[in-house]
Design an enzyme around this catalytic site. Structure first.
Site, PDB file in Angstrom:
ATOM      1  N   ASP A  10      77.867  53.355  37.370  1.00 18.21           N
ATOM      2  CA  ASP A  10      78.545  52.159  36.852  1.00 18.21           C
ATOM      3  C   ASP A  10      77.500  51.050  36.795  1.00 18.21           C
ATOM      4  O   ASP A  10      76.397  51.188  37.330  1.00 18.21           O
ATOM      5  CB  ASP A  10      79.714  51.767  37.770  1.00 18.21           C
ATOM      6  CG  ASP A  10      80.433  50.513  37.273  1.00 18.21           C
ATOM      7  OD1 ASP A  10      80.677  50.407  36.054  1.00 18.21           O
ATOM      8  OD2 ASP A  10      80.719  49.616  38.079  1.00 18.21           O
ATOM      9  N   SER A  11      77.885  49.927  36.211  1.00 23.77           N
ATOM     10  CA  SER A  11      76.974  48.784  36.181  1.00 23.77           C
ATOM     11  C   SER A  11      76.813  48.164  37.573  1.00 23.77           C
ATOM     12  O   SER A  11      75.896  47.382  37.791  1.00 23.77           O
ATOM     13  CB  SER A  11      77.511  47.722  35.220  1.00 23.77           C
ATOM     14  OG  SER A  11      78.786  47.300  35.657  1.00 23.77           O
ATOM     15  N   TYR A  42      77.492  44.707  32.194  1.00 25.70           N
ATOM     16  CA  TYR A  42      77.249  45.384  30.922  1.00 25.70           C
ATOM     17  C   TYR A  42      78.176  44.829  29.826  1.00 25.70           C
ATOM     18  O   TYR A  42      77.836  44.847  28.643  1.00 25.70           O
ATOM     19  CB  TYR A  42      77.559  46.885  31.044  1.00 25.70           C
ATOM     20  CG  TYR A  42      76.529  47.740  31.737  1.00 25.70           C
ATOM     21  CD1 TYR A  42      75.443  47.203  32.434  1.00 25.70           C
ATOM     22  CD2 TYR A  42      76.645  49.132  31.689  1.00 25.70           C
ATOM     23  CE1 TYR A  42      74.521  48.025  33.069  1.00 25.70           C
ATOM     24  CE2 TYR A  42      75.722  49.953  32.311  1.00 25.70           C
ATOM     25  CZ  TYR A  42      74.668  49.410  32.998  1.00 25.70           C
ATOM     26  OH  TYR A  42      73.759  50.230  33.615  1.00 25.70           O
ATOM     27  N   GLY A  43      79.344  44.387  30.248  1.00 22.78           N
ATOM     28  CA  GLY A  43      80.425  44.118  29.293  1.00 22.78           C
ATOM     29  C   GLY A  43      80.223  42.956  28.355  1.00 22.78           C
ATOM     30  O   GLY A  43      80.968  42.792  27.393  1.00 22.78           O
ATOM     31  N   CYS A  73      82.776  53.708  34.322  1.00 19.10           N
ATOM     32  CA  CYS A  73      82.575  52.386  33.721  1.00 19.10           C
ATOM     33  C   CYS A  73      83.326  52.344  32.391  1.00 19.10           C
ATOM     34  O   CYS A  73      83.015  53.139  31.481  1.00 19.10           O
ATOM     35  CB  CYS A  73      81.073  52.172  33.492  1.00 19.10           C
ATOM     36  SG  CYS A  73      80.687  50.636  32.630  1.00 19.10           S
ATOM     37  N   THR A  75      83.204  50.135  30.131  1.00 16.02           N
ATOM     38  CA  THR A  75      82.353  49.638  29.054  1.00 16.02           C
ATOM     39  C   THR A  75      81.503  50.768  28.466  1.00 16.02           C
ATOM     40  O   THR A  75      81.455  50.966  27.246  1.00 16.02           O
ATOM     41  CB  THR A  75      81.450  48.510  29.595  1.00 16.02           C
ATOM     42  OG1 THR A  75      82.282  47.540  30.217  1.00 16.02           O
ATOM     43  CG2 THR A  75      80.630  47.879  28.499  1.00 16.02           C
ATOM     44  N   GLU A 151      81.508  41.328  41.977  1.00 16.73           N
ATOM     45  CA  GLU A 151      80.122  41.546  42.426  1.00 16.73           C
ATOM     46  C   GLU A 151      79.701  40.502  43.471  1.00 16.73           C
ATOM     47  O   GLU A 151      78.834  40.745  44.283  1.00 16.73           O
ATOM     48  CB  GLU A 151      79.152  41.503  41.231  1.00 16.73           C
ATOM     49  CG  GLU A 151      79.265  42.695  40.289  1.00 16.73           C
ATOM     50  CD  GLU A 151      78.746  44.009  40.894  1.00 16.73           C
ATOM     51  OE1 GLU A 151      77.782  43.996  41.677  1.00 16.73           O
ATOM     52  OE2 GLU A 151      79.325  45.074  40.568  1.00 16.73           O
ATOM     53  N   CYS A 185      88.617  48.294  33.322  1.00 14.19           N
ATOM     54  CA  CYS A 185      87.258  48.169  33.863  1.00 14.19           C
ATOM     55  C   CYS A 185      87.362  48.618  35.313  1.00 14.19           C
ATOM     56  O   CYS A 185      88.286  48.206  36.029  1.00 14.19           O
ATOM     57  CB  CYS A 185      86.812  46.719  33.775  1.00 14.19           C
ATOM     58  SG  CYS A 185      85.359  46.345  34.791  1.00 14.19           S
ATOM     59  N   THR A 186      86.433  49.449  35.742  1.00 18.88           N
ATOM     60  CA  THR A 186      86.550  50.032  37.090  1.00 18.88           C
ATOM     61  C   THR A 186      86.319  49.007  38.200  1.00 18.88           C
ATOM     62  O   THR A 186      86.608  49.296  39.360  1.00 18.88           O
ATOM     63  CB  THR A 186      85.575  51.209  37.247  1.00 18.88           C
ATOM     64  OG1 THR A 186      84.262  50.763  36.884  1.00 18.88           O
ATOM     65  CG2 THR A 186      85.995  52.384  36.398  1.00 18.88           C
ATOM     66  N   HIS A 187      85.820  47.842  37.853  1.00 20.09           N
ATOM     67  CA  HIS A 187      85.733  46.781  38.868  1.00 20.09           C
ATOM     68  C   HIS A 187      87.118  46.235  39.235  1.00 20.09           C
ATOM     69  O   HIS A 187      87.312  45.710  40.328  1.00 20.09           O
ATOM     70  CB  HIS A 187      84.892  45.599  38.370  1.00 20.09           C
ATOM     71  CG  HIS A 187      83.409  45.777  38.494  1.00 20.09           C
ATOM     72  ND1 HIS A 187      82.694  46.668  37.746  1.00 20.09           N
ATOM     73  CD2 HIS A 187      82.506  45.156  39.303  1.00 20.09           C
ATOM     74  CE1 HIS A 187      81.411  46.586  38.054  1.00 20.09           C
ATOM     75  NE2 HIS A 187      81.269  45.678  39.012  1.00 20.09           N
TER      76      HIS A 187
HETATM   77  N1  DGL Z   1      82.829  48.557  35.800  1.00 19.18           N
HETATM   78  C1  DGL Z   1      82.387  48.227  34.470  1.00 19.18           C
HETATM   79  C2  DGL Z   1      83.466  48.640  33.497  1.00 19.18           C
HETATM   80  O1  DGL Z   1      84.269  49.471  33.859  1.00 19.18           O
HETATM   81  C3  DGL Z   1      81.966  46.806  34.406  1.00 19.18           C
HETATM   82  C4  DGL Z   1      81.149  46.495  33.213  1.00 19.18           C
HETATM   83  C5  DGL Z   1      80.313  45.272  33.332  1.00 19.18           C
HETATM   84  O2  DGL Z   1      79.326  45.349  34.051  1.00 19.18           O
HETATM   85  O3  DGL Z   1      80.600  44.284  32.666  1.00 19.18           O
HETATM   86  O4  DGL Z   1      83.551  48.193  32.382  1.00 19.18           O
END
Ligand code: DGL
Length: 270
Positions: A10-11, A42-43, A73, A75, A151, A185-187
């Site tokens: 993931d990011s 990343y998004g 992720c 994204t 984060e 988004c997995t966050h």
């Molecule tokens: N966990 C990432 C996702 O599912 C986050 C992407 C990001 O870093 O913006 O999209």
């Protein structure tokens, strides 16, 4: 049977939502995790940058001889859609497993999708849901401040800043009458409690990390790739920035299941 590790990337911290469920459903598996904390988010980036990052992340995991790659992720799953064709091992992203779960969960055929800007602009979730059932009403909303909040550890349901941001982003989605919201988004599952406490109990939240882990377990089983060891598996975590912030949020999120080895690597070498 195959006792090689499962690779998850993931990011940043978001993919831990998949790891948490993998630890539940496949406790004997070894996991190699890469969180690209030096380049998160990343998004908000262009498609070409997201694709390049995704390919580097997958190459790093392949170097660890993983038997499967999970892009945990939303994204990457939405933008780097060709990744699965380029890898020598089974692969899954998060979009399909999450859409299956949401389509199953909705009763009134109104689904909300929240994700990063790149994910929402791709309409990946909406289009897949419509391929199952064109009559489902899908309300999409990007939430670009959620990833930085997570984060930076603003994950408590009592944090007034987190609550305010959730209210701002989710107002339109809730008002559209959805009975199910995809945390695309997995966050976002990391702040699921905060989201729940803002929107109340009536809406089902679909955790993209969790659904993906369940789906990955199914793929491994079908391909006879499960680990046959009786021992509890190990987790190795790698990040592209200093491990401190990752370790503290990961420790809160994974609890006792958290391995304490977190190593910094240079992802630009891949
Ligand atoms: N966990 C990432 C996702 O599912 C986050 C992407 C990001 O870093 O913006 O999209």
């Amino acid at each position: 049977m195959n006792n090689a590790p499962i690779g998850v990337f993931d990011s940043g911290l978001g993919g831990l939502t998949a790891v948490r469920e993998l630890l539940n459903v496949l406790p004997n598996e070894n996991i190699v995790y890469f969180g690209d904390t030096g380049r998160v988010p990343y998004g908000t980036r262009s498609q070409s940058t997201i694709k390049r990052y995704a390919w580097q992340d997958a190459k790093f995991l392949l170097k660890h001889k993983v038997k499967m790659v999970i892009a945990a992720c939303g994204t990457v799953s939405s933008v780097a859609v060709n990744l699965k064709h380029d890898l020598p091992v089974p692969y899954t992203g998060v979009v399909s497993p999450t859409c299956f779960a949401a389509a199953k969960a909705t009763r009134n055929k109104k689904i909300g999708v929240i994700g990063t800007t790149a994910t929402i602009n791709s309409h990946s979730y909406r289009d897949l849901i419509h391929s199952f059932d064109p009559e489902v009403e899908v309300t999409e909303q990007d939430c670009p401040l959620f990833v930085p909040l997570v984060e930076n550890g603003f994950i408590s349901k009592d944090d007034p800043i987190t609550r305010l941001v959730i209210e701002r982003y989710l107002d339109k989605v809730v008002k559209s009458g959805v009975d199910t919201i995809i945390l695309g988004c997995t966050h976002y599952p990391i702040i699921a409690e905060a989201i729940r406490s803002v929107i109340g109990d009536g809406i089902t939240l679909i955790d993209s990390g969790k659904e993906t882990a369940i789906y990955a377990a199914k793929i491994l089983k079908e391909n006879n790739l499960l680990n046959d060891s009786a021992e509890k598996g190990t987790c190795e975590f790698f990040v592209s920035d200093t491990p401190d912030g990752f370790e503290s949020v990961a420790g809160v999120f994974l609890g006792d299941n958290m391995s304490h080895t977190v190593e910094q690597i240079n992802i630009e070498l891949y």
